[in-house]
Design a protein around this motif. Sequence first.
Motif, PDB file in Angstrom:
ATOM      1  N   ASN A 174      -1.739 -17.091  11.180  1.00 45.14           N
ATOM      2  CA  ASN A 174      -1.645 -18.489  10.794  1.00 45.14           C
ATOM      3  C   ASN A 174      -1.924 -18.618   9.297  1.00 45.14           C
ATOM      4  N   SER A 175      -2.859 -17.811   8.813  1.00 47.69           N
ATOM      5  CA  SER A 175      -3.151 -17.746   7.383  1.00 47.69           C
ATOM      6  C   SER A 175      -3.747 -16.381   7.098  1.00 47.69           C
ATOM      7  N   VAL A 176      -3.485 -15.848   5.917  1.00 47.24           N
ATOM      8  CA  VAL A 176      -4.077 -14.569   5.545  1.00 47.24           C
ATOM      9  C   VAL A 176      -4.094 -14.461   4.033  1.00 47.24           C
ATOM     10  N   GLY A 177      -5.143 -13.842   3.502  1.00 46.02           N
ATOM     11  CA  GLY A 177      -5.250 -13.721   2.051  1.00 46.02           C
ATOM     12  C   GLY A 177      -6.234 -12.633   1.657  1.00 46.02           C
ATOM     13  N   ALA A 178      -6.332 -12.391   0.362  1.00 43.20           N
ATOM     14  CA  ALA A 178      -7.270 -11.380  -0.139  1.00 43.20           C
ATOM     15  C   ALA A 178      -7.882 -11.857  -1.440  1.00 43.20           C
ATOM     16  N   TYR A 179      -9.124 -11.478  -1.654  1.00 40.58           N
ATOM     17  CA  TYR A 179      -9.825 -11.873  -2.883  1.00 40.58           C
ATOM     18  C   TYR A 179     -10.999 -10.935  -3.110  1.00 40.58           C
ATOM     19  N   ILE A 180     -11.550 -10.967  -4.329  1.00 39.63           N
ATOM     20  CA  ILE A 180     -12.784 -10.218  -4.551  1.00 39.63           C
ATOM     21  C   ILE A 180     -13.942 -11.195  -4.674  1.00 39.63           C
ATOM     22  N   MET A 181     -15.148 -10.695  -4.357  1.00 36.36           N
ATOM     23  CA  MET A 181     -16.316 -11.580  -4.356  1.00 36.36           C
ATOM     24  C   MET A 181     -16.834 -11.867  -5.759  1.00 36.36           C
ATOM     25  N   GLY A 182     -16.547 -10.988  -6.706  1.00 39.26           N
ATOM     26  CA  GLY A 182     -17.003 -11.212  -8.077  1.00 39.26           C
ATOM     27  C   GLY A 182     -18.507 -11.131  -8.259  1.00 39.26           C
ATOM     28  N   SER A 183     -19.168 -10.285  -7.495  1.00 42.66           N
ATOM     29  CA  SER A 183     -20.622 -10.224  -7.621  1.00 42.66           C
ATOM     30  C   SER A 183     -21.048  -9.272  -8.739  1.00 42.66           C
ATOM     31  N   VAL A 184     -22.276  -9.422  -9.203  1.00 39.96           N
ATOM     32  CA  VAL A 184     -22.792  -8.613 -10.313  1.00 39.96           C
ATOM     33  C   VAL A 184     -22.963  -7.156  -9.881  1.00 39.96           C
ATOM     34  N   ASP A 185     -23.627  -6.939  -8.766  1.00 41.22           N
ATOM     35  CA  ASP A 185     -23.782  -5.564  -8.264  1.00 41.22           C
ATOM     36  C   ASP A 185     -22.536  -5.183  -7.445  1.00 41.22           C
ATOM     37  N   GLU A 186     -22.536  -3.947  -6.941  1.00 42.79           N
ATOM     38  CA  GLU A 186     -21.373  -3.443  -6.223  1.00 42.79           C
ATOM     39  C   GLU A 186     -20.893  -4.470  -5.194  1.00 42.79           C
ATOM     40  N   GLY A 187     -19.635  -4.836  -5.306  1.00 41.09           N
ATOM     41  CA  GLY A 187     -19.138  -5.986  -4.547  1.00 41.09           C
ATOM     42  C   GLY A 187     -18.146  -5.653  -3.464  1.00 41.09           C
ATOM     43  N   LEU A 188     -17.310  -6.630  -3.131  1.00 37.15           N
ATOM     44  CA  LEU A 188     -16.388  -6.494  -2.011  1.00 37.15           C
ATOM     45  C   LEU A 188     -15.009  -7.043  -2.339  1.00 37.15           C
ATOM     46  N   LEU A 189     -14.017  -6.338  -1.847  1.00 37.31           N
ATOM     47  CA  LEU A 189     -12.661  -6.877  -1.793  1.00 37.31           C
ATOM     48  C   LEU A 189     -12.452  -7.274  -0.338  1.00 37.31           C
ATOM     49  N   VAL A 190     -12.113  -8.537  -0.114  1.00 32.88           N
ATOM     50  CA  VAL A 190     -12.045  -9.056   1.247  1.00 32.88           C
ATOM     51  C   VAL A 190     -10.611  -9.428   1.614  1.00 32.88           C
ATOM     52  N   ILE A 191     -10.193  -8.967   2.789  1.00 35.69           N
ATOM     53  CA  ILE A 191      -8.930  -9.428   3.351  1.00 35.69           C
ATOM     54  C   ILE A 191      -9.287 -10.183   4.618  1.00 35.69           C
ATOM     55  N   SER A 192      -8.817 -11.416   4.733  1.00 36.36           N
ATOM     56  CA  SER A 192      -9.187 -12.166   5.932  1.00 36.36           C
ATOM     57  C   SER A 192      -8.035 -13.036   6.385  1.00 36.36           C
ATOM     58  N   GLY A 193      -7.999 -13.298   7.676  1.00 33.91           N
ATOM     59  CA  GLY A 193      -6.939 -14.145   8.184  1.00 33.91           C
ATOM     60  C   GLY A 193      -7.223 -14.656   9.582  1.00 33.91           C
ATOM     61  N   LYS A 194      -6.568 -15.755   9.910  1.00 32.69           N
ATOM     62  CA  LYS A 194      -6.657 -16.300  11.270  1.00 32.69           C
ATOM     63  C   LYS A 194      -5.336 -16.037  11.962  1.00 32.69           C
ATOM     64  N   LEU A 195      -5.431 -15.600  13.226  1.00 30.44           N
ATOM     65  CA  LEU A 195      -4.233 -15.150  13.932  1.00 30.44           C
ATOM     66  C   LEU A 195      -3.613 -16.233  14.794  1.00 30.44           C
TER      67      LEU A 195
END
Lengths: 421, 419
Positions: free
Chosen positions: B287-308
């Motif tokens: 239904n929706s899906v996307g990707a982004y980075i958290m932009g944190s100061v310490d070691e961070g995350l690249l997130v892919i998330s979506g609703k099915l």
Amino acid sequence: MLDRKTAPDFQLIKSHKLPEINTQNLKNDILFHQLITKNQPVLGLQIVFEAGKCQEKKIGEASFMAKMLLEGTTTKTGKQIADTISFYGASINIDSGHDFTIVSFYMLGKHLEHLLPLLKEVLQEPTFPQSELDNLKNRSVQNLKIQEERTAYLATVKIKEELFKENHPYSNSSSEENIRAIERDDLIKFYKNNIQSNSFEAYLVGDIDAYSEKHITDFIESFEIKSDKKDKKTLQNPTNSVSKIYKEIEDNVQTSIRIGKLLFNQKHSDYIPFKVMNMILGGYFGSRLMQNIREDKGYTYGISSRDLAFKNGSYFLIGTDVKKEIYQDAVAEIYKEIERLKNEPISEEELENVKNYMSGNFLGSLSTAFAVMDKIQDIHLYSLNSDYYNNYITKLRKVTIEDVQRVAQTYLVDLTEVCIG
Amino acid sequence: MIDFSHFTLDNGLRVFVHQDKTVSIATVNIMYDVGSRDETPERTGFAHLFEHLMFSGSENIPNFDTVVQQVGGSNNAYTSPDVTNYYTVVPAPNVETALWLEADRMLSLSINDNSLEVQRKVVIEEFKQRYLNQPYGDIWLHLRPLVYQKHSYNWATIGKEIKHIEDATLEEVKAFFFKHYRPDNAVLVVAGNVEKEDIEKMAKKWFGDIPKGNRPIRNLQKEPPQTEARHKKVEAKVPLNAIYKAYRMGNRKSADYYATDLVSDVLGRDKSARLYQKLVKEKEIFNSVGAYIMGSVDEGLLVISGKLNPAYTPEQGEEAIQSIIDDFLENGISDDELTKVKNQAEASHVFSEIEVLNRAMNIAYYAILGDVNMVNTIADEMAKVTKEELMTTAKKILTKENCSTLYYYSKELNTVAQN
């Protein structure tokens, strides 16, 4: 020793004028408003059609039409449109609300010439592909189901229904049934009647130079405007009635409270006094509701009272999400604050404070040329006096203690109440 | 280009002035070098609770908000895992009032039992409103502990659980203040229609004699590299199944930070991106899906998330996402696609600098990070990323072993499937 108890001197904001806007009536009778700001190399172009819920024959068709404009033209698929816009780092939003469809186009000025032809095509040659519509309808149904899990959404929808009554465009929130019923032909008809060959207004903000001005002028003048609005209708507010609704949702940890009433629009002589009174009640952090319900009792993370003015109707709305166990106490406290405003004159100090806040906040709300243009747009879309915002601070400075009490007594009666959660 | 001048007071307070004569306002932004990552595991949510208490009045000024409103200003604050930021916007001639207020609450806060009790309740309602009474609102309460097992990004800024907020004591509040809210642990940025000389005088006057603290030395546990895929399953009262995939990435200063940002853009920045086009439009799995980075100061995350969409399970969604990743890693990207994500990054950077308040916040953030000039080099750094760097980074980050996956099941759909 530094005296930290005495506040530094401060200035009162007594008036503020919006910068001059360059407005031209182009060859095809389109009003084109421009405001130059040289801070960043950006351009923002908004194109506004009078085409919203008020023009709908089927609930939800205006907003589906708006979304589908980007899903295909005679020469481009939806993917190609999205690719081109993204390639130039631009963004385009086409939103249809109560009264208007607004196309908002933001870009770096240097990409202008690549993007205008696309915008033209989107507005003049949309094809409303069936498969894209089916996909959009499915997604919209799912998104609606997610919304319906939120008591804040349910409560706001419910109170609008109660206030505006069935069949008024402002009370019509799309149901799953409505979404399913929308057909491609509805969108094409709506588009033909309200967008294609219809008049619009254009607002341009940013780093405008002779080159971009000429390009955009040519772009606007290339639209052939055949007719003025066909579906122009003026709606009246329905008569006010009072209802109280409570719906429990098991396992919910909060209750969404909405209390409101239909109201006059921005042109009414009591509009500014009402705005001041409403600000005191629940319009800012220092408001009585915020101080009582949040800062004294800790019932909620936030509470507000707002006036929502549209072209064909307006209302005011108190809204908060509170701890479920005490929702009745919260409702009682809200009414207590309303009664206090009606029965006791407010102090000179509180009135002065709120006027200072509103004046400064007005100034703060104009910190970019884009924000200024929004105000200019208000003047045109809602047919306000051209000096409406230039006189705003002077007018609100004139509101008296008696005015505040009078508008509270006159308008804060017969309220409708919805609690869900 | 954001111009600014800089001076440091004797007590260590770093001050930046950014002049913009085109606005009639001034913004006073003060960022403290403390966030939820500086909390202890037994008392999470504390930095944020404390932020609320900063509005409870100070020794010489009983009500912060009222004074701001009197001079036509408005104010707010936010807490992140990394920093806590307070800002006040006032008509430019009234900038000194904002500095006087900010200085007084840095000098001495007057928190009492009553203000703590009330704000405790308010924050608990905030917890409910934003994390519990919201479909999918609790995902970070699940995902953070799955990803971070040592580092204090383990918990969300709001806190691990309501109980931690309920248990906070006045002594802890006071200790927190004198540890973290000292001038040498803060950056003050004044921006808008102001003169540098005036601000320098005012800053010295109001902040100059606030005693410096012992700037706390941050010694957080490092999160060891992840070596195997992690999974968690959750069921909740939501209409659609969802999936969240969090890949570990470098810190804010790592050499491949910008490349990682662009990787997330290629995959899922908007409607033109690969995930959306393939999985929402073409295959209609999501239904929706996307990707982004958290932009944190310490070691961070690249997130892919979506609703099915209702016909699909989170596992099927994961498979579909994996096929997009595989194709990307195997076939790389075209020049046009690289140009696209760079153009997008450039435009959003330029647009983010339109508001003077944002410019002020950016200056404060990079000053806290330790290199204020980054505020003016981001655009260039982004433009410099090559296709090879982007692909090398993607291959390093987008591995199954480097990923934590949250399967978020709809109770309703699950029940239907089992019947």
